[in-house]
Design a protein around this motif. Structure first.
Motif, PDB file in Angstrom:
ATOM      1  N   GLY A  57       0.799  -1.224   0.000  1.00  0.00           N
ATOM      2  CA  GLY A  57       0.000   0.000   0.000  1.00  0.00           C
ATOM      3  C   GLY A  57       0.826   1.264   0.000  1.00  0.00           C
ATOM      4  N   SER A  58       2.126   1.148  -0.214  1.00  0.00           N
ATOM      5  CA  SER A  58       2.969   2.340  -0.189  1.00  0.00           C
ATOM      6  C   SER A  58       2.530   3.325  -1.270  1.00  0.00           C
ATOM      7  CB  SER A  58       4.433   1.957  -0.387  1.00  0.00           C
ATOM      8  OG  SER A  58       4.615   1.248  -1.592  1.00  0.00           O
ATOM      9  N   SER A  59       2.602   4.605  -0.950  1.00  0.00           N
ATOM     10  CA  SER A  59       2.179   5.698  -1.840  1.00  0.00           C
ATOM     11  C   SER A  59       0.688   5.635  -2.156  1.00  0.00           C
ATOM     12  CB  SER A  59       2.985   5.695  -3.149  1.00  0.00           C
ATOM     13  OG  SER A  59       4.362   5.831  -2.888  1.00  0.00           O
ATOM     14  N   SER A  60      -0.086   4.985  -1.277  1.00  0.00           N
ATOM     15  CA  SER A  60      -1.526   4.859  -1.500  1.00  0.00           C
ATOM     16  C   SER A  60      -2.297   5.265  -0.248  1.00  0.00           C
ATOM     17  CB  SER A  60      -1.898   3.415  -1.855  1.00  0.00           C
ATOM     18  OG  SER A  60      -1.267   2.984  -3.033  1.00  0.00           O
ATOM     19  N   LYS A 366     -16.892  -4.553   8.062  1.00  0.00           N
ATOM     20  CA  LYS A 366     -16.752  -5.175   6.751  1.00  0.00           C
ATOM     21  C   LYS A 366     -15.672  -4.435   5.965  1.00  0.00           C
ATOM     22  CE  LYS A 366     -19.342  -6.224   2.527  1.00  0.00           C
ATOM     23  NZ  LYS A 366     -20.651  -6.094   1.833  1.00  0.00           N
ATOM     24  N   ALA A 367     -14.802  -5.180   5.315  1.00  0.00           N
ATOM     25  CA  ALA A 367     -13.680  -4.573   4.590  1.00  0.00           C
ATOM     26  C   ALA A 367     -14.094  -4.195   3.170  1.00  0.00           C
ATOM     27  CB  ALA A 367     -12.493  -5.519   4.571  1.00  0.00           C
ATOM     28  N   ASP A 368     -15.010  -3.245   3.076  1.00  0.00           N
ATOM     29  CA  ASP A 368     -15.409  -2.713   1.772  1.00  0.00           C
ATOM     30  C   ASP A 368     -14.524  -1.495   1.527  1.00  0.00           C
ATOM     31  OD1 ASP A 368     -16.660  -2.185  -0.574  1.00  0.00           O
ATOM     32  OD2 ASP A 368     -18.666  -1.927   0.259  1.00  0.00           O
ATOM     33  N   VAL A 369     -13.285  -1.755   1.118  1.00  0.00           N
ATOM     34  CA  VAL A 369     -12.259  -0.713   1.083  1.00  0.00           C
ATOM     35  C   VAL A 369     -11.647  -0.589  -0.306  1.00  0.00           C
ATOM     36  CG1 VAL A 369     -11.731  -0.986   3.528  1.00  0.00           C
ATOM     37  CG2 VAL A 369     -10.465  -2.335   1.843  1.00  0.00           C
ATOM     38  N   PHE A 370     -11.020   0.562  -0.523  1.00  0.00           N
ATOM     39  CA  PHE A 370     -10.366   0.853  -1.792  1.00  0.00           C
ATOM     40  C   PHE A 370      -8.988   1.445  -1.526  1.00  0.00           C
ATOM     41  CE2 PHE A 370     -14.815   0.792  -2.834  1.00  0.00           C
ATOM     42  CZ  PHE A 370     -14.887   0.325  -4.136  1.00  0.00           C
ATOM     43  N   LEU A 371      -8.035   1.063  -2.355  1.00  0.00           N
ATOM     44  CA  LEU A 371      -6.717   1.688  -2.351  1.00  0.00           C
ATOM     45  C   LEU A 371      -6.696   2.759  -3.430  1.00  0.00           C
ATOM     46  CD1 LEU A 371      -4.321  -1.353  -1.911  1.00  0.00           C
ATOM     47  CD2 LEU A 371      -4.305   0.710  -0.485  1.00  0.00           C
ATOM     48  N   TRP A 372      -6.369   3.988  -3.020  1.00  0.00           N
ATOM     49  CA  TRP A 372      -6.314   5.130  -3.932  1.00  0.00           C
ATOM     50  C   TRP A 372      -4.867   5.536  -4.167  1.00  0.00           C
ATOM     51  CZ3 TRP A 372     -10.428   7.606  -6.279  1.00  0.00           C
ATOM     52  CH2 TRP A 372     -11.711   7.218  -5.853  1.00  0.00           C
ATOM     53  N   ASP A 373      -4.582   6.031  -5.358  1.00  0.00           N
ATOM     54  CA  ASP A 373      -3.236   6.526  -5.619  1.00  0.00           C
ATOM     55  C   ASP A 373      -2.991   7.804  -4.814  1.00  0.00           C
ATOM     56  OD1 ASP A 373      -4.559   8.558  -6.970  1.00  0.00           O
ATOM     57  OD2 ASP A 373      -3.810   8.029  -8.946  1.00  0.00           O
ATOM     58  N   SER A 374      -1.777   8.306  -4.857  1.00  0.00           N
ATOM     59  CA  SER A 374      -1.388   9.416  -3.988  1.00  0.00           C
ATOM     60  C   SER A 374      -2.133  10.709  -4.285  1.00  0.00           C
ATOM     61  CB  SER A 374       0.119   9.661  -4.094  1.00  0.00           C
ATOM     62  OG  SER A 374       0.488   9.955  -5.435  1.00  0.00           O
ATOM     63  N   SER A 375      -2.702  10.837  -5.489  1.00  0.00           N
ATOM     64  CA  SER A 375      -3.452  12.050  -5.836  1.00  0.00           C
ATOM     65  C   SER A 375      -4.958  11.853  -5.701  1.00  0.00           C
ATOM     66  CB  SER A 375      -3.121  12.485  -7.269  1.00  0.00           C
ATOM     67  OG  SER A 375      -3.542  11.502  -8.203  1.00  0.00           O
ATOM     68  N   LEU A 376      -5.379  10.693  -5.202  1.00  0.00           N
ATOM     69  CA  LEU A 376      -6.802  10.363  -5.056  1.00  0.00           C
ATOM     70  C   LEU A 376      -7.537  10.484  -6.392  1.00  0.00           C
ATOM     71  CD1 LEU A 376      -7.529  12.206  -1.683  1.00  0.00           C
ATOM     72  CD2 LEU A 376      -7.359   9.732  -2.011  1.00  0.00           C
ATOM     73  N   SER A 377      -6.867  10.038  -7.450  1.00  0.00           N
ATOM     74  CA  SER A 377      -7.446  10.122  -8.789  1.00  0.00           C
ATOM     75  C   SER A 377      -7.906   8.776  -9.326  1.00  0.00           C
ATOM     76  CB  SER A 377      -6.426  10.729  -9.764  1.00  0.00           C
ATOM     77  OG  SER A 377      -6.078  12.038  -9.374  1.00  0.00           O
ATOM     78  N   ARG A 381      -9.733  -2.179  -5.905  1.00  0.00           N
ATOM     79  CA  ARG A 381     -10.024  -3.061  -4.795  1.00  0.00           C
ATOM     80  C   ARG A 381      -8.746  -3.810  -4.413  1.00  0.00           C
ATOM     81  NH1 ARG A 381     -14.961  -2.624  -2.102  1.00  0.00           N
ATOM     82  NH2 ARG A 381     -16.723  -2.649  -3.546  1.00  0.00           N
ATOM     83  N   PRO A 382      -8.513  -4.075  -3.138  1.00  0.00           N
ATOM     84  CA  PRO A 382      -7.392  -4.944  -2.777  1.00  0.00           C
ATOM     85  C   PRO A 382      -7.516  -6.288  -3.489  1.00  0.00           C
ATOM     86  CG  PRO A 382      -8.272  -3.879  -0.828  1.00  0.00           C
ATOM     87  CD  PRO A 382      -9.219  -3.569  -1.953  1.00  0.00           C
ATOM     88  N   GLY A 383      -6.418  -6.725  -4.082  1.00  0.00           N
ATOM     89  CA  GLY A 383      -6.438  -7.976  -4.833  1.00  0.00           C
ATOM     90  C   GLY A 383      -6.407  -7.759  -6.327  1.00  0.00           C
TER      91      GLY A 383
END
Length: 394
Positions: A57-60, A366-377, A381-383
């Motif tokens: 998840g670095s830079s995310s 519940k792990a309804d999560v998202f990984l976003w890039d550093s600019s939130l653009s 989904r994980p995976g």
């Protein structure tokens, strides 16, 4: 979506702060651990977790799924024209690609259109945590504050019509926007309350002394299509900024409400009572161009989506994280506060338990999560492998 994994090195967006370089462990689809411990230290204490997938998840940023509580369409599809469940699945997929995991189709009252939409929801198979129900604006609104609502879609308060609307929605009606100053409107409140419908005050010229609904109510798109801030008689804006409603919607696309008014709202209304919305319409998520809304020509441009003939603003062409970013830039609000206003807070208004619907980052949720890039653009989904990487720890 993966059910068991570790995310290491991401900036985790918690309800009250950012946790940089944090560690999140997900087990059986729920968050099992959130902390600052190093990956090595965690695995020494939990050696059996070495067989979990590791997600870099670095830079995310790691954020809970967003909720679009007030939107009329997107990706070339308007909810008034929905004809089948596939249309809803297409919109759900497009929203998920933008970090939105829950949405509420919003529509003006039209019996045939509402019937089609409800039938499409039933055939789509989308669960309640993704599509909780529908939101109807009108028909019991003030014609002088109608905004993009046609005069032919407005009528006086009528208990029988109210019951018909509820029946047509077949248990799917979650929110109804109405004007509290209309004669006879109070007779509708117990009908809507019994049906579990959240009354939302909007398209209204109400004064601050108007009779209000039962304690649990909201305000629709603050500042837009309503009586403004007034230091004598007061308007609906006064009611919202005084913190009287349970929740208040704010369209933070930067077009419907200017930066100074967004700032005032952020100072007066805490994130657990402020709901960020887009009021997105058919053109959201697509390049600018010409579209149709309830049979009328609309143009999507940099200044929003407007009726081509009159220039009246009817909705937004921005969605999801674009709204969050606009709000933080305009107000100086923290990213955790803005995310809360577009995740856990609308979940509460919709009677969705945030921990079970994925609207909050906490252990047990519940792990309804998202990984976003550093600019939130952009997000994933994980995976998935849109950006970042996954590997086995062993």
């Amino acid at each position: 979506m993966a059910e068991n994994y570790i995310i290491a090195g991401a900036t985790i967006i918690l309800a009250d702060k950012l946790l940089e370089g944090g560690l999140v462990v997900v087990r059986d689809g729920r968050i099992d651990y959130i902390g600052e411990e190093s990956l090595e230290g965690y695995l020494r204490a939990h050696p059996t977790d070495g067989n979990l997938d590791l997600i870099d998840g670095s830079s995310s940023f790691l954020a809970p799924r967003l909720v679009e509580m007030h939107m009329h369409g997107a990706f070339g599809i308007g909810f008034e024209n929905i004809s089948n469940g596939a249309d809803l699945l297409s919109i759900a997929s497009g929203l998920e690609a933008r970090g939105v995991g829950c949405f509420v189709p919003t529509i003006l009252w039209d019996e045939a259109a509402v019937s089609r939409l409800v039938a499409a929801i039933e055939t789509s198979g989308l669960p309640e945590n993704i599509l909780p129900g529908i939101y109807i604006e009108g028909p019991f609104v003030n014609p002088e504050k109608r905004g993009g609502i046609g005069l032919d879609q407005i009528t006086d308060p009528d208990p029988n019509l109210c019951r018909k609307i509820i029946a047509t929605a077949r248990g799917r009606l979650k929110v109804m926007a109405l004007a509290p100053e209309l004669p006879g409107i109070e007779a509708l409140y117990p009908i809507l309350e019994e049906a579990g419908v959240l009354v939302s005050l909007g398209h209204s010229g109400a004064s601050a002394g108007v009779a209000l609904p039962p304690p649990r109510f909201s305000v629709t798109h603050l500042f837009n299509a309503m009586s403004g801030l007034d230091h004598r008689g007061g308007g609906l804006v006064n009611i919202a900024l005084a913190g009287i409603p349970s929740w208040t919607e704010l369209n933070a696309d930067g077009i419907h409400v200017n930066a100074s008014c967004m700032k005032i709202a952020s100072l007066c209304i805490p994130p657990e009572r402020l709901i960020l919305t887009s009021d997105a319409v058919i053109s959201a998520g697509l390049p600018f161009g010409d579209f149709s809304y309830f049979g009328k020509s609309v143009a999507s441009k940099a200044d929003g989506v407007r009726y081509s003939e009159s220039g009246t603003l009817i909705g937004s062409n921005r969605i999801g994280m674009e709204i969050v970013k606009s709000y933080t830039v305009s107000t100086g609000a923290s990213l955790p506060a803005a995310i809360q206003s577009m995740s856990a807070t609308p979940s509460a208004a919709l009677r969705l338990a945030a921990a079970d619907s994925g609207g909050i980052m906490q252990v047990g949720a519940k792990a309804d999560v998202f990984l976003w890039d550093s600019s939130l653009s952009s997000c994933r989904r994980p995976g998935s492998t849109k950006h970042g990487s996954e590997k086995k720890l062993t």
